[in-house]
Design a protein around this motif. Structure first.
Motif, PDB file in Angstrom:
ATOM      1  N   PRO A 260      25.171  14.542  28.638  1.00 59.67           N
ATOM      2  CA  PRO A 260      23.842  14.399  29.245  1.00 59.67           C
ATOM      3  C   PRO A 260      23.862  13.563  30.518  1.00 59.67           C
ATOM      4  CG  PRO A 260      24.005  13.068  27.258  1.00 59.67           C
ATOM      5  CD  PRO A 260      25.227  13.936  27.299  1.00 59.67           C
ATOM      6  N   SER A 261      24.752  12.579  30.596  1.00 64.01           N
ATOM      7  CA  SER A 261      24.853  11.771  31.811  1.00 64.01           C
ATOM      8  C   SER A 261      25.308  12.632  32.985  1.00 64.01           C
ATOM      9  CB  SER A 261      25.826  10.606  31.600  1.00 64.01           C
ATOM     10  OG  SER A 261      25.425   9.783  30.518  1.00 64.01           O
ATOM     11  N   ALA A 262      26.328  13.473  32.733  1.00 63.63           N
ATOM     12  CA  ALA A 262      26.821  14.357  33.788  1.00 63.63           C
ATOM     13  C   ALA A 262      25.775  15.406  34.151  1.00 63.63           C
ATOM     14  CB  ALA A 262      28.117  15.026  33.338  1.00 63.63           C
ATOM     15  N   THR A 263      25.036  15.890  33.150  1.00 67.17           N
ATOM     16  CA  THR A 263      23.979  16.870  33.423  1.00 67.17           C
ATOM     17  C   THR A 263      22.915  16.267  34.321  1.00 67.17           C
ATOM     18  OG1 THR A 263      24.357  17.999  31.316  1.00 67.17           O
ATOM     19  CG2 THR A 263      22.210  18.314  32.361  1.00 67.17           C
ATOM     20  N   ALA A 264      22.514  15.038  34.025  1.00 66.59           N
ATOM     21  CA  ALA A 264      21.503  14.369  34.843  1.00 66.59           C
ATOM     22  C   ALA A 264      21.961  14.245  36.291  1.00 66.59           C
ATOM     23  CB  ALA A 264      21.194  12.993  34.264  1.00 66.59           C
ATOM     24  N   GLU A 265      23.219  13.859  36.473  1.00 68.95           N
ATOM     25  CA  GLU A 265      23.745  13.741  37.828  1.00 68.95           C
ATOM     26  C   GLU A 265      23.787  15.108  38.516  1.00 68.95           C
ATOM     27  OE1 GLU A 265      27.701  11.812  39.947  1.00 68.95           O
ATOM     28  OE2 GLU A 265      27.918  12.952  38.090  1.00 68.95           O
ATOM     29  N   ARG A 266      24.210  16.140  37.784  1.00 65.55           N
ATOM     30  CA  ARG A 266      24.374  17.474  38.369  1.00 65.55           C
ATOM     31  C   ARG A 266      23.049  18.083  38.819  1.00 65.55           C
ATOM     32  NH1 ARG A 266      26.639  19.712  34.286  1.00 65.55           N
ATOM     33  NH2 ARG A 266      24.871  20.913  33.535  1.00 65.55           N
ATOM     34  N   VAL A 267      21.984  17.817  38.067  1.00 67.52           N
ATOM     35  CA  VAL A 267      20.689  18.437  38.407  1.00 67.52           C
ATOM     36  C   VAL A 267      19.835  17.538  39.296  1.00 67.52           C
ATOM     37  CG1 VAL A 267      20.693  19.838  36.316  1.00 67.52           C
ATOM     38  CG2 VAL A 267      19.582  17.594  36.286  1.00 67.52           C
ATOM     39  N   GLY A 268      20.397  16.430  39.762  1.00 67.42           N
ATOM     40  CA  GLY A 268      19.716  15.649  40.786  1.00 67.42           C
ATOM     41  C   GLY A 268      18.832  14.519  40.317  1.00 67.42           C
ATOM     42  N   ALA A 269      19.093  13.961  39.130  1.00 71.49           N
ATOM     43  CA  ALA A 269      18.302  12.809  38.678  1.00 71.49           C
ATOM     44  C   ALA A 269      18.515  11.634  39.626  1.00 71.49           C
ATOM     45  CB  ALA A 269      18.713  12.414  37.262  1.00 71.49           C
ATOM     46  N   LYS A 270      17.429  10.958  39.961  1.00 69.64           N
ATOM     47  CA  LYS A 270      17.489   9.838  40.888  1.00 69.64           C
ATOM     48  C   LYS A 270      17.550   8.486  40.186  1.00 69.64           C
ATOM     49  CE  LYS A 270      17.085  12.504  44.511  1.00 69.64           C
ATOM     50  NZ  LYS A 270      18.231  12.698  45.436  1.00 69.64           N
ATOM     51  N   SER A 271      17.095   8.435  38.929  1.00 68.01           N
ATOM     52  CA  SER A 271      17.012   7.156  38.224  1.00 68.01           C
ATOM     53  C   SER A 271      16.871   7.420  36.725  1.00 68.01           C
ATOM     54  CB  SER A 271      15.802   6.359  38.725  1.00 68.01           C
ATOM     55  OG  SER A 271      14.608   6.910  38.181  1.00 68.01           O
ATOM     56  N   PRO A 272      16.895   6.362  35.895  1.00 67.55           N
ATOM     57  CA  PRO A 272      16.678   6.537  34.461  1.00 67.55           C
ATOM     58  C   PRO A 272      15.303   7.088  34.090  1.00 67.55           C
ATOM     59  CG  PRO A 272      17.790   4.463  34.867  1.00 67.55           C
ATOM     60  CD  PRO A 272      17.371   4.992  36.205  1.00 67.55           C
ATOM     61  N   VAL A 273      14.392   7.213  35.048  1.00 67.82           N
ATOM     62  CA  VAL A 273      13.107   7.851  34.751  1.00 67.82           C
ATOM     63  C   VAL A 273      13.331   9.261  34.209  1.00 67.82           C
ATOM     64  CG1 VAL A 273      11.014   8.805  35.827  1.00 67.82           C
ATOM     65  CG2 VAL A 273      11.716   6.460  36.324  1.00 67.82           C
ATOM     66  N   ALA A 274      14.387   9.926  34.663  1.00 71.09           N
ATOM     67  CA  ALA A 274      14.709  11.254  34.135  1.00 71.09           C
ATOM     68  C   ALA A 274      14.934  11.197  32.629  1.00 71.09           C
ATOM     69  CB  ALA A 274      15.942  11.811  34.836  1.00 71.09           C
ATOM     70  N   PHE A 275      15.611  10.139  32.158  1.00 66.21           N
ATOM     71  CA  PHE A 275      15.850  10.001  30.727  1.00 66.21           C
ATOM     72  C   PHE A 275      14.552   9.702  29.981  1.00 66.21           C
ATOM     73  CE2 PHE A 275      20.094   8.221  32.366  1.00 66.21           C
ATOM     74  CZ  PHE A 275      20.624   9.501  32.492  1.00 66.21           C
ATOM     75  N   LEU A 276      13.672   8.933  30.609  1.00 70.33           N
ATOM     76  CA  LEU A 276      12.386   8.627  29.979  1.00 70.33           C
ATOM     77  C   LEU A 276      11.531   9.893  29.861  1.00 70.33           C
ATOM     78  CD1 LEU A 276      11.513   5.223  31.696  1.00 70.33           C
ATOM     79  CD2 LEU A 276      12.517   5.612  29.433  1.00 70.33           C
ATOM     80  N   VAL A 277      11.620  10.769  30.854  1.00 70.28           N
ATOM     81  CA  VAL A 277      10.909  12.058  30.761  1.00 70.28           C
ATOM     82  C   VAL A 277      11.454  12.864  29.586  1.00 70.28           C
ATOM     83  CG1 VAL A 277      10.524  14.268  31.916  1.00 70.28           C
ATOM     84  CG2 VAL A 277      10.308  12.140  33.208  1.00 70.28           C
ATOM     85  N   ALA A 278      12.778  12.882  29.427  1.00 70.04           N
ATOM     86  CA  ALA A 278      13.382  13.590  28.295  1.00 70.04           C
ATOM     87  C   ALA A 278      12.927  12.985  26.966  1.00 70.04           C
ATOM     88  CB  ALA A 278      14.902  13.541  28.405  1.00 70.04           C
ATOM     89  N   ALA A 279      12.821  11.658  26.911  1.00 71.85           N
ATOM     90  CA  ALA A 279      12.368  10.991  25.694  1.00 71.85           C
ATOM     91  C   ALA A 279      10.921  11.357  25.380  1.00 71.85           C
ATOM     92  CB  ALA A 279      12.510   9.478  25.835  1.00 71.85           C
TER      93      ALA A 279
END
Length: 558
Positions: A310-329
């Protein structure tokens, strides 16, 4: 410690669209995986969903990596199952098993937090990198082979990993071929989407298509096992069945999860920190992992840790910050409350396929063979950890891994590089006479460099090697210079060995000089009284100074 993390205080609202899109992608990846890993952990699929919401928030608040996703992981889900299996019996009900898993998760969280507060981030080093690599490969094989019976529609055979593989193949006559077709199609689709369309949410696509296929083709009537009812909302069990004795019995497993989880998570976090030029704090990371596990346990999920996929996926699709993880949560929470029931027709074979695909990256034998190519002892340590997992079991494999890590450490301390130095061909430095053919020894002087801490584990080696080199020198040197530049520590035993060497050399009329010693080493030699024996004049700041002192003494004698 501020409750609002630094990355959130500096958040740029222009990043929100990219983080939202990345969060949806991570949600689509992790929700099916969380359900699949629930099967590994031995808990109902809905408890897999319970893992994400608070675990992700807990790490986002207290962790220091901006790129690490902490959540469901096949690694610690497997360790969780192995730990709870120590207590579970044939009569243990589903509710009791969930309670034990929840207690274990909370215990792991508390240990992490206590370790972080006590600044014990160094325990990650208990798993040497080669041993961790071998352990991960072995664990990947353990998990993947353990899912094969689910993919072919049979009960999982008993025994170690090799026995499960052999018995699954031998039982080919009992395979349900419709299930095999579903599982094989799922595996093929997952790998194909990852290879040719990596930006698409391949896991959720395969899951949705599998659910639709079950409904359209009545695959359940053809022998394909499905997940069954997945209740929406939270359905908690009582923890009253967990006794203090159970907690004691779970403690070894909890410690194993902390050691493995910390080593794995820190390795991923540090790789991203190096790539993006920021620092991660191992002690703060422990607090983050602790908060994540306490959050997962509070919602009665299984243990969590940092995940590479999931960390690599976030980087690959352009996540800018941990807010991406909070959206997933947040999306995981909405799934629990409103969407969980949609997964009731999901084939078990697809869950098995998702697990096999997810751990396929762990089964990279290059992790181990790199040490073979380097002709390193580390290869055997990596291989030992790998075989320990697949031949004996997970928790014994962790114990073997820790033991092998200490053996590697002891071997490194006990086998330091030791060199006799001479003047380099250009005269600018002192270099190893064996490594530099152009270097020439200093007449009448033996310069000895010991490249390790001088402690109880190697003090005898230091003494024996130095005296052997003195005896082998011809003619015998008038002076021995110890280049202590690489020596970072001298304990009492090391100081005693140094005094013994001085006494032996003095009896032979040979002067001993300690050069280039660090301030901490000089202080240790003074506290132990070694400087009083050597003489203050024989403690000099550099090897050049030592050689100059010898020449000055020779000139004065003449």
């Amino acid at each position: 410690m501020r409750l609002i993390p630094s990355w959130l205080r500096r958040y740029d609202r222009a990043w929100l669209p990219a983080d939202t899109a990345a969060g949806l992608t991570i949600w689509a990846l992790m929700v099916p995986q969380a359900m699949a890993y629930a099967g590994i952990a031995g808990v109902p699929v809905q408890n897999g969903l319970y893992v994400m919401p608070l675990a992700v928030v807990g790490y986002a608040l207290f962790g220091t990596s901006r790129h690490l996703f902490v959540g469901p992981s096949a690694t610690v889900a497997t360790l969780s199952a192995s730990s709870v299996a120590v207590l579970a019996t044939a009569s243990t009900g589903s509710g009791e098993y969930v309670a034990l898993t929840c207690a274990l998760t909370l215990m792991v969280g508390v240990i992490y937090v206590a370790g972080g507060l006590a600044r014990m981030g160094f325990v990650a080093r208990f798993f040497a990198r080669p041993v961790l690599e071998g352990f991960i490969v072995g664990l990947g094989l353990y998990i993947a082979i353990g899912q094969l019976p689910k993919v072919v529609g049979i009960e999982k055979p008993a025994g170690n990993t090799l026995s499960v593989l052999a018995n699954t193949i031998a039982d080919v006559g009992s395979w349900d071929w419709t299930t095999v077709a579903v599982g094989a199609a799922g595996l093929l689709a997952l790998f194909a989407l990852a290879r040719f369309a990596p930006k698409l949410p391949g896991v959720i696509i395969v899951v949705v298509l599998a659910v639709l296929a079950v409904q359209a083709l009545d695959l359940q009537d053809h022998g394909v096992a499905i997940v069954g009812d997945v209740p929406t909302g939270f359905h908690f069990v009582s923890l009253s069945s967990v006794s203090p004795t159970d907690l004691v019995d779970l403690l070894p497993g909890a410690l194993a999860i902390v050691i493995v989880g910390l080593a794995q998570s820190l390795a991923i976090a540090k790789s991203y920190a190096a790539k993006y030029h920021y620092a991660v704090d191992a002690n703060r990371e422990m607090l983050g992992y602790g908060a994540a596990n306490i959050g997962a346990g509070a919602l009665q999920g299984y243990t969590v840790t940092g995940g590479l996929s999931p960390s690599a996926t976030a980087e690959r699709v352009g996540a800018k910050s941990p807010v991406a993880f909070l959206v997933a949560a947040l999306m995981a929470l909405l799934t629990i409350l409103f969407l969980a029931g949609l997964f009731k027709d999901l084939p078990e074979a697809i869950l098995g396929a998702v697990v096999i695909w997810a751990v396929s990256g762990m089964v990279d034998f290059g992790r181990v063979t790199q040490y073979w190519r380097a002709q390193s002892l580390e290869f055997w340590a990596a291989l030992g950890a790998l075989l320990g997992v697949i031949l004996i079991g997970i928790l014994p494999g962790v114990a073997i891994g820790v033991a092998l890590s200490f053996i590697l450490l002891i071997h490194t301390i006990d086998h330091p590089h030791i060199a006799t130095l001479g003047r380099s061909s250009d005269g600018s430095r002192f270099s190893d006479l064996e490594a530099d053919p152009g270097a020439t020894p200093i007449p009448g002087v033996l310069i000895h460099r010991f490249e390790a801490e001088l402690i109880f584990a190697n003090a005898d080696l230091f003494q024996d090697d130095l005296l052997a080199r003195v005896r082998a020198a011809g003619p015998p040197p008038a002076t021995v210079v110890l280049d202590f530049g690489p020596v970072s520590q001298v304990d009492v035993t090391g100081a005693q060995a140094l005094r013994s060497v001085h006494d032996t050399l003095e009896a032979r009329g040979i002067r001993l000089i300690v050069a280039h010693a660090r301030s901490t080493v000089r202080d240790a030699l003074r506290r132990s009284g070694t400087v009083d024996v050597l003489g203050e004049r024989n403690l000099v700041p550099s090897v050049d100074g030592a050689v100059a002192s010898v020449r000055a003494g020779t000139a004065a004698a003449r």
